[in-house]
Scaffold this active site. Sequence first.
Site: not given
Ligand SMILES: CSC[C@@H](O)[C@@H](O)C(=O)COP(=O)(O)O
Length: 351
Positions: A246
């Site tokens: 993220d």
């Molecule tokens: C290509 S997505 C990478 C990350 O965004 C993913 O691993 C993640 O942590 C997503 O978290 P989320 O809370 O579902 O948005």
Amino acid sequence: MTLEPIRYKNNQLEILDQLLLPGQSKYIKINGVEDGWNAIRNMQVRGAPAIAIVGCLSLVVELNKQQFSNKDELRDIIGDKLKYLVSARPTAVNIKIAADELTNLAGNLSKNESISVEEMRKRFIAAIESMPEKDLNDNKSIGDHGAKAVLDLYPKNSKVTMLTHCNTGSLATYSYGTALGVIRSLHAQGRLEHAYCTETRPYLQGARLTAYELVYEKIPSTLIVDSAVSALMKEKKISGVVVGADRVVANGDTANKIGTYTIAVVAKYHNVPFFVAAPFTSIDMNIKSGHEIVIEERPDKETTHFQGLRIAAEGIPCWNPAFDVTPASLITGIITERGVFRPDELKDLRL
Ligand SMILES: CSC[C@@H](O)[C@@H](O)C(=O)COP(=O)(O)O
């Protein structure tokens, strides 16, 4: 045919409601920035690249509905709406980076005396409309670079078994995926023995979304509960871990879905290479180390309830961080669309 989490055509934006998957495939309409903000906040769309694309496209839908009397007015509205969209979820940096670039673009366009307000709107919208295709191309490159990096660690023609966490596939991006794109690429090359995915409590992105994508793509795979990771590494021959991000910061520390750090520690103990796969739009050079990353905390209800049903004891308070930070020292390589880098190499890259 791959999964289509985001549909954008003739100024109509629809997203696959990820809260309903895998039981139901239902598209919901995003009629503007307010809808975009809510869909991101409620996690009907989630995953760092997908959040950025849906957020920015929701602005396009809105800009196309309005008339602007002058360029300064258009620039100011764009700036305010982008700031608002960024506030929906704080940890994933892609939407913040996109918003900063687009705010600069709007500023430059507004100063350009040779263009009209209509031309400014068109050019601004065109910049956002190029995001989906760029994301797809970046993801395919990430898949290929990542597959090579993993395979280079093992004897020629051998097959590898990978573990991944959360959902980083088509559903987290415009298409193809980042970490899951690496697994997809290994599979396409006939070099994937097996993929394991974690359930990813509490929102279950792994059980609901990654498992769905793996089955959909007919990739040989198995689902495990999050707490089975140590046992998995002890009992099965895991060739590598690949997760998404993220936010990757200048020293290589990486924020990703809660539980990623645990997997990285366990991988280190078992000598399993640990890769992060992320586009450059997930790299935040403005932050020096992981300590400075703002970690989103989600409502208790996501931990205490499942589909509206209470599963935890009444009265127990929760701590529900959505992400954790994996220190750079536990990361073997960061797989990007431009190649694979050691965490300490990031600071020398030009973004
Ligand atoms: C290509 S997505 C990478 C990350 O965004 C993913 O691993 C993640 O942590 C997503 O978290 P989320 O809370 O579902 O948005």
